[in-house]
Write a protein that holds these residues in place. Structure first.
Motif, short mmCIF file in Angstrom:
data_model
loop_
_atom_site.label_atom_id
_atom_site.label_comp_id
_atom_site.label_asym_id
_atom_site.label_seq_id
_atom_site.Cartn_x
_atom_site.Cartn_y
_atom_site.Cartn_z
N THR A 1 0.84 -1.19 0.00
CA THR A 1 0.00 0.00 0.00
C THR A 1 0.88 1.25 0.00
OG1 THR A 1 -1.67 -1.17 1.30
CG2 THR A 1 -1.84 1.21 1.22
N LEU A 2 0.51 2.22 -0.83
CA LEU A 2 1.18 3.52 -0.89
C LEU A 2 0.12 4.60 -0.82
CD1 LEU A 2 3.60 2.70 -3.84
CD2 LEU A 2 4.27 3.03 -1.46
N VAL A 3 0.49 5.80 -0.43
CA VAL A 3 -0.44 6.92 -0.35
C VAL A 3 -0.02 7.97 -1.38
CG1 VAL A 3 -1.38 8.74 1.12
CG2 VAL A 3 -0.87 6.49 2.10
N ALA A 4 -0.96 8.38 -2.23
CA ALA A 4 -0.68 9.42 -3.22
C ALA A 4 -0.27 10.69 -2.49
CB ALA A 4 -1.91 9.67 -4.09
N GLY A 5 0.75 11.35 -2.98
CA GLY A 5 1.23 12.58 -2.37
C GLY A 5 2.36 12.37 -1.38
N ASP A 6 2.51 11.14 -0.88
CA ASP A 6 3.60 10.83 0.05
C ASP A 6 4.88 10.47 -0.71
OD1 ASP A 6 1.83 11.13 2.12
OD2 ASP A 6 1.94 9.06 2.83
N ARG A 7 6.00 10.52 0.00
CA ARG A 7 7.27 10.04 -0.55
C ARG A 7 7.24 8.52 -0.48
NH1 ARG A 7 13.10 10.83 2.35
NH2 ARG A 7 14.35 9.89 0.71
#
Length: 177
Positions: A12-18
């Motif tokens: 899982t990744l979050v848009a806008g995060d590094r």
């Protein structure tokens, strides 16, 4: 203390995060000219390429450090890790991951939607779109234009809240409450 860097692609990744992870591939080496890259493809056809310029390598371990993820729609993405050397490309791994929508972007759209709903609600009791007082004229955005704008913003909010679902085809104005 800095957080540890994962040694595999995240689930899982979050848009806008590094985004950052490392990957070791014993059969390949940056010193031999091998370049690791990633392609991510979303369900709606959104494509993100993280190319060799975003990946630093040392021996057979590469560190992926990606900081341009803002604006990506949430949802499930298929990814492929590829090694390129002398124009030849080899897919070395594949998988899927989930990109979660940026909460800040959702909040902004939701605030805009609430503001438009408030204006439309006030128009129901005061159906004047233009008036003149003392030589000064005021013309408001036509209600039909507000409804169109509401539909556009409501559909953005719906897509961000429901990234893995098919978009409804029959709704003219979305109620996202």
């Amino acid at each position: 203390m800095a957080p540890s860097i994962p040694t595999r692609e995240p689930k899982t990744l979050v848009a806008g995060d590094r985004w950052q992870w490392s990957r070791t591939l014993a059969d390949y080496s940056a010193s031999a000219g091998d370049v690791l890259s990633y392609d991510l493809v979303g369900a709606t056809g959104d494509v993100l390429s993280i190319d060799g310029a975003s990946v630093t390598g040392s021996g057979s371990t590469w560190t992926i450090d990606y900081t341009s993820s803002s604006g990506l729609p949430g949802g499930t993405y298929a990814w492929a890790a590829r090694i390129t050397n002398s124009g030849k490309r080899t897919t070395v791994d594949r998988g899927t991951l989930t990109i979660e929508a940026d909460a800040v972007a959702i909040g902004t759209d939701e605030a805009d939607l609430a503001a438009i709903d408030a204006v439309i609600s006030k128009r129901i009791t005061a159906d004047v779109e233009a008036y003149t007082i003392g030589g000064r004229a005021v013309t408001k955005i036509p209600t039909k234009d507000l409804l169109v704008l509401r539909g556009i913003i409501a559909s953005r909010v719906w897509r961000k809240r429901n990234p893995t679902q098919a978009f409804p085809q029959k709704a003219a104005v979305f109620d996202v409450r």
